[in-house]
Write a protein that holds these residues in place. Structure first.
Motif, PDB file in Angstrom:
ATOM      1  N   GLY A 143      54.721   5.434  23.775  1.00 21.30           N
ATOM      2  CA  GLY A 143      53.403   5.560  23.161  1.00 21.30           C
ATOM      3  C   GLY A 143      52.918   6.995  23.153  1.00 21.30           C
ATOM      4  N   LYS A 144      53.194   7.744  24.231  1.00 20.50           N
ATOM      5  CA  LYS A 144      52.735   9.138  24.306  1.00 20.50           C
ATOM      6  C   LYS A 144      53.434   9.996  23.267  1.00 20.50           C
ATOM      7  CE  LYS A 144      51.751  10.926  28.280  1.00 20.50           C
ATOM      8  NZ  LYS A 144      51.840  11.495  29.661  1.00 20.50           N
ATOM      9  N   THR A 145      54.754   9.861  23.138  1.00 19.36           N
ATOM     10  CA  THR A 145      55.482  10.703  22.194  1.00 19.36           C
ATOM     11  C   THR A 145      55.233  10.282  20.745  1.00 19.36           C
ATOM     12  OG1 THR A 145      57.453   9.314  22.479  1.00 19.36           O
ATOM     13  CG2 THR A 145      57.287  11.280  23.841  1.00 19.36           C
ATOM     14  N   ALA A 146      54.901   9.017  20.516  1.00 19.61           N
ATOM     15  CA  ALA A 146      54.666   8.534  19.149  1.00 19.61           C
ATOM     16  C   ALA A 146      53.179   8.469  18.797  1.00 19.61           C
ATOM     17  CB  ALA A 146      55.290   7.148  18.972  1.00 19.61           C
ATOM     18  N   SER A 147      52.306   8.873  19.732  1.00 18.92           N
ATOM     19  CA  SER A 147      50.849   8.852  19.513  1.00 18.92           C
ATOM     20  C   SER A 147      50.363   7.449  19.157  1.00 18.92           C
ATOM     21  CB  SER A 147      50.451   9.840  18.412  1.00 18.92           C
ATOM     22  OG  SER A 147      50.796  11.163  18.775  1.00 18.92           O
ATOM     23  N   LEU A 148      50.790   6.467  19.949  1.00 17.65           N
ATOM     24  CA  LEU A 148      50.394   5.081  19.732  1.00 17.65           C
ATOM     25  C   LEU A 148      49.694   4.540  20.970  1.00 17.65           C
ATOM     26  CD1 LEU A 148      53.564   3.564  17.996  1.00 17.65           C
ATOM     27  CD2 LEU A 148      51.433   4.303  16.907  1.00 17.65           C
ATOM     28  N   GLY A 149      48.774   3.618  20.742  1.00 17.78           N
ATOM     29  CA  GLY A 149      48.136   2.902  21.824  1.00 17.78           C
ATOM     30  C   GLY A 149      48.614   1.460  21.851  1.00 17.78           C
ATOM     31  N   PHE A 150      48.520   0.829  23.014  1.00 19.04           N
ATOM     32  CA  PHE A 150      48.874  -0.587  23.122  1.00 19.04           C
ATOM     33  C   PHE A 150      47.948  -1.249  24.130  1.00 19.04           C
ATOM     34  CE2 PHE A 150      51.536   1.743  26.115  1.00 19.04           C
ATOM     35  CZ  PHE A 150      51.464   0.996  27.279  1.00 19.04           C
ATOM     36  N   ARG A 151      47.791  -2.545  24.003  1.00 16.16           N
ATOM     37  CA  ARG A 151      46.911  -3.306  24.884  1.00 16.16           C
ATOM     38  C   ARG A 151      47.335  -4.767  24.865  1.00 16.16           C
ATOM     39  NH1 ARG A 151      42.410  -1.645  20.640  1.00 16.16           N
ATOM     40  NH2 ARG A 151      43.055  -2.939  18.880  1.00 16.16           N
ATOM     41  N   VAL A 152      46.862  -5.500  25.861  1.00 14.10           N
ATOM     42  CA  VAL A 152      47.026  -6.953  25.912  1.00 14.10           C
ATOM     43  C   VAL A 152      45.646  -7.537  26.132  1.00 14.10           C
ATOM     44  CG1 VAL A 152      48.072  -8.914  27.091  1.00 14.10           C
ATOM     45  CG2 VAL A 152      49.351  -6.767  26.875  1.00 14.10           C
ATOM     46  N   ILE A 153      45.178  -8.364  25.206  1.00 12.27           N
ATOM     47  CA  ILE A 153      43.878  -9.011  25.336  1.00 12.27           C
ATOM     48  C   ILE A 153      44.004 -10.479  24.945  1.00 12.27           C
ATOM     49  CG2 ILE A 153      42.542  -6.913  24.916  1.00 12.27           C
ATOM     50  CD1 ILE A 153      42.051  -7.922  22.066  1.00 12.27           C
ATOM     51  N   GLN A 154      43.020 -11.258  25.359  1.00  9.88           N
ATOM     52  CA  GLN A 154      43.025 -12.675  25.007  1.00  9.88           C
ATOM     53  C   GLN A 154      42.530 -12.862  23.583  1.00  9.88           C
ATOM     54  OE1 GLN A 154      41.628 -15.380  27.943  1.00  9.88           O
ATOM     55  NE2 GLN A 154      41.276 -17.058  26.517  1.00  9.88           N
ATOM     56  N   VAL A 155      43.312 -13.595  22.802  1.00  8.64           N
ATOM     57  CA  VAL A 155      42.956 -13.969  21.430  1.00  8.64           C
ATOM     58  C   VAL A 155      43.101 -15.480  21.338  1.00  8.64           C
ATOM     59  CG1 VAL A 155      43.505 -13.754  18.986  1.00  8.64           C
ATOM     60  CG2 VAL A 155      43.711 -11.764  20.488  1.00  8.64           C
ATOM     61  N   GLY A 156      41.976 -16.197  21.179  1.00  5.30           N
ATOM     62  CA  GLY A 156      42.025 -17.651  21.226  1.00  5.30           C
ATOM     63  C   GLY A 156      42.415 -18.096  22.619  1.00  5.30           C
ATOM     64  N   SER A 157      43.439 -18.928  22.712  1.00  8.88           N
ATOM     65  CA  SER A 157      43.906 -19.393  24.023  1.00  8.88           C
ATOM     66  C   SER A 157      45.271 -18.802  24.355  1.00  8.88           C
ATOM     67  CB  SER A 157      43.986 -20.928  24.046  1.00  8.88           C
ATOM     68  OG  SER A 157      44.827 -21.399  23.000  1.00  8.88           O
ATOM     69  N   ALA A 158      45.496 -17.562  23.905  1.00  9.15           N
ATOM     70  CA  ALA A 158      46.761 -16.876  24.184  1.00  9.15           C
ATOM     71  C   ALA A 158      46.479 -15.405  24.469  1.00  9.15           C
ATOM     72  CB  ALA A 158      47.723 -17.016  23.004  1.00  9.15           C
ATOM     73  N   LEU A 159      47.437 -14.753  25.109  1.00  7.40           N
ATOM     74  CA  LEU A 159      47.390 -13.306  25.294  1.00  7.40           C
ATOM     75  C   LEU A 159      48.195 -12.661  24.169  1.00  7.40           C
ATOM     76  CD1 LEU A 159      48.086 -13.021  29.136  1.00  7.40           C
ATOM     77  CD2 LEU A 159      45.892 -13.250  27.961  1.00  7.40           C
ATOM     78  N   GLN A 160      47.679 -11.565  23.638  1.00  2.00           N
ATOM     79  CA  GLN A 160      48.361 -10.922  22.520  1.00  2.00           C
ATOM     80  C   GLN A 160      48.636  -9.453  22.837  1.00  2.00           C
ATOM     81  OE1 GLN A 160      46.595  -9.955  18.399  1.00  2.00           O
ATOM     82  NE2 GLN A 160      47.735 -11.848  18.019  1.00  2.00           N
TER      83      GLN A 160
END
Length: 392
Positions: free
Chosen positions: A184-201
């Motif tokens: 992510g650092k070298t490609a300038s990208l962010g990532f996260r895991v959050i709850q969407v509905g009744s699942a983690l995405q």
């Protein structure tokens, strides 16, 4: 204080189903972090009818309107009572955000059984960064993982094809989170895991450059205090060494000058000795390793500020962690990534936010420890190479 969407604190069970809403907390602090595990602390009276829901196995989903600010499992509920307390005392609930599911290891062959892990590394070759990151998560813990490792409610957002093409070798049982952070650092990208509905995405996104519009300064009235410091670079010349055991040794030297820190080069050894130098993509692997070392070892600026939400600029609506904003430091505006924001809400609906822009090293103990461990590992590798040179 500008009008803001309402804050809602929901309680979920182990299946991610919402089982209640906590509206009588005395204080709530959340600390979302860019590409790292965030945390929260909730304080509530032990007499609250919702106190029995705040147990390990359950979790919180914290929303500002329809936006999920943070979601994650409860880790440590702590009860206390003093002589002056009324009722049954108070309950402090500590938790982490759902990025926690990425803290496991990358297996060298994710599709093979534990007893069949004969490979010494996992290879990523010529795919865009987002696709590589999604594949690593999918095969190790996502829908494509072995049943014994699969997190049943973890899903992946659609592949947006973001980032540059990468080629690299993931060593056996490397930390998945650390590998994702490097990419992510070298490609300038962010990532996260959050709850969407009744699942983690698992989501990957391109942080926005808001430095021209998201500005903080004392003159603008949206800043109460700020401090800024600079850390010198730890790597301005990457010495990448591949092969040397089962194949002949290949060495590349990649410099990257830092105009703010003139002087002698700061060399860093980058160990790719496990890579066979007969690999057809050796040049790409060595270039990738050099770029990651130079990016991680670049000079770091650290700006801590207390921003104030105004009708024109509000956290969660106009900017969030990962975005690039600017803050006035002395006579100039300093632009960098929002690494972390600590937000404390009170029972009356008020809140105070404290943002960290730039390097997270001074605020995130995991980053500090990681650098210490990397330094110790480099010393160990040097000693190990010296040991092999001793005459028999």
């Amino acid at each position: 204080m500008p009008d803001l969407p309402p804050l809602t604190v929901q309680v979920r069970d182990s299946n991610l189903h919402i089982i209640g809403v906590v509206s009588d907390f005395t204080s709530l602090t959340i600390s979302p972090r860019f590409n790292a595990v965030g945390a929260y602390v909730l304080n509530i009276s032990a007499d609250s009818p919702k106190a029995d829901l705040l147990v390990p196995g359950n979790g919180l989903v914290i929303r500002r309107g329809s936006t999920v600010l943070m979601s994650g499992p409860i880790r440590e509920p702590n009860w206390s009572r003093s002589e002056s307390d009324g009722g049954s005392g108070s309950l402090t609930v500590n938790g982490v955000d759902d990025m926690f599911v990425l803290t496991g290891t990358c297996w060298p062959n994710p599709t093979s059984a534990p007893g069949s892990q004969a490979d010494s590394f996992y290879k990523i070759s010529g795919v865009v960064a987002e696709t590589a990151m999604r594949t690593l998560v999918n095969l190790n813990f996502g829908p494509g993982a072995q049943s014994s490792r699969k997190i049943s409610n973890l899903t992946l957002a659609a592949d947006g094809g973001h980032g540059v093409s990468i080629t690299r070798q993931v060593n056996q049982f490397d930390s998945l989170l650390a590998v994702l952070q490097d990419i992510g650092k070298t490609a300038s990208l962010g990532f996260r895991v959050i709850q969407v509905g009744s699942a983690l995405q698992f989501q990957i996104y391109e942080p926005a450059d808001l430095s021209a519009s998201a500005k903080f300064s004392f003159k603008l009235g949206n800043l109460t205090d700020a401090s800024y410091s600079v850390t010198a670079p730890t790597c301005t010349k990457a010495v990448v060494v591949a092969g040397g055991s089962s194949s002949h040794r290949v060495v590349s030297v990649t410099p990257r000058a830092d105009p703010a820190f003139p002087g002698p080069w700061v060399e860093q050894f980058v160990d790719l000795t496990s890579v066979d130098t007969a690999s057809t993509d050796l040049t790409a692997q060595m270039a990738q390793a050099a770029d990651e070392a130079l990016t991680s070892g670049a000079a770091q600026g650290n700006l801590t500020m207390n921003p104030i939400d105004t009708p024109r600029l509000q956290f969660g609506r106009d900017y969030t962690v990962g975005d690039i904003v600017s803050c006035q430091v002395r006579d100039d505006f300093f632009a960098d990534v929002v690494r972390e924001v600590g937000i404390t809400f009170d029972s009356q609906g008020g809140y105070v936010a404290k943002a960290v822009i730039g390097s997270s090293d001074s605020t995130d103990n995991q980053d500090v420890l990681a650098r210490q461990f990397q330094y110790i590992a480099r010393i160990f590798n040097r000693l190990r190479r010296l040991e092999t040179r001793k005459p028999s």
